[in-house]
Design a protein around this motif. Structure first.
Motif, short mmCIF file in Angstrom:
data_model
loop_
_atom_site.label_atom_id
_atom_site.label_comp_id
_atom_site.label_asym_id
_atom_site.label_seq_id
_atom_site.Cartn_x
_atom_site.Cartn_y
_atom_site.Cartn_z
N THR A 52 6.62 28.37 37.12
CA THR A 52 6.74 29.15 35.91
C THR A 52 6.17 30.53 36.19
OG1 THR A 52 6.45 27.18 34.54
CG2 THR A 52 6.13 29.30 33.46
N ALA A 53 6.99 31.55 36.02
CA ALA A 53 6.53 32.91 36.27
C ALA A 53 5.42 33.28 35.28
CB ALA A 53 7.69 33.89 36.16
N PRO A 54 4.43 34.03 35.73
CA PRO A 54 3.38 34.44 34.80
C PRO A 54 3.94 35.37 33.73
CG PRO A 54 3.08 35.47 36.95
CD PRO A 54 4.23 34.53 37.08
N SER A 55 3.32 35.35 32.58
CA SER A 55 3.80 36.20 31.48
C SER A 55 3.38 37.66 31.67
CB SER A 55 3.28 35.68 30.14
OG SER A 55 1.87 35.67 30.13
N ARG A 56 2.34 37.90 32.48
CA ARG A 56 1.88 39.26 32.75
C ARG A 56 1.67 39.43 34.24
NH1 ARG A 56 -3.18 40.41 28.81
NH2 ARG A 56 -4.18 39.19 30.42
N SER A 57 1.74 40.67 34.68
CA SER A 57 1.48 40.97 36.09
C SER A 57 -0.04 40.96 36.34
CB SER A 57 2.03 42.36 36.44
OG SER A 57 1.27 43.36 35.77
N TYR A 58 -0.41 40.90 37.61
CA TYR A 58 -1.84 40.99 37.95
C TYR A 58 -2.43 42.29 37.43
CZ TYR A 58 -1.38 37.00 41.10
OH TYR A 58 -1.18 35.75 41.62
#
Length: 143
Positions: A52-58
């Protein structure tokens, strides 16, 4: 946690460049399609789940914390792979490790090796990517 344990003047570094799953080239696309033919359309994340791709970038995560003074550095990188290198790499990943294929792993590797050899130029596959380094310090107005 980093805010609690790091020294006052510390810098946090987050770095990486994705994986062969996310790299866009003809040979990685063909390899990804082969993996999906064996394991289904979703990117696997180990034997029990899917990625699942993260909802926000690092960067977004960092700017929402005490480590909000973020500098980003991009470094172009070219890697040279052989088909054997790629197969060895895949064995270490959560999206194409041997346990995911079960009894079909040998067939997958044979097909993957043949596919990679058709894309290899004089036995080599190129991966041109960007290695990103995020350096984050505590905000000057923060803690």
């Amino acid at each position: 946690m980093a805010d609690r344990i790091a020294a006052p003047g510390a810098t946090v570094a987050i770095m990486g460049d994705g994986s062969l799953w996310t790299h866009e080239s003809q040979w990685t696309q063909a390899l990804r399609e082969l993996i999906q033919r064996y394991l289904g359309p979703s990117r696997r994340a180990g034997a029990r789940g899917t990625y699942t791709a993260p909802s926000r970038s690092y960067r977004e995560d960092l700017t929402a914390t005490a480590w909000s003074d973020v500098a980003e550095h991009s470094i172009p990188v070219t890697r040279t792979w052989t088909p054997s290198d790629v197969l060895g790499y895949l064995r270490t990943t959560s999206f194409a490790g041997p346990e995911l294929f079960g009894e079909h792993h040998a067939a997958f590797e044979a097909e993957a090796r043949a596919l990679l050899q058709t894309h290899a130029d004089e036995g080599e596959l190129l991966e041109r990517t960007v290695f990103t380094v995020l350096l984050a310090r505590r905000s000057r107005t923060g803690s």
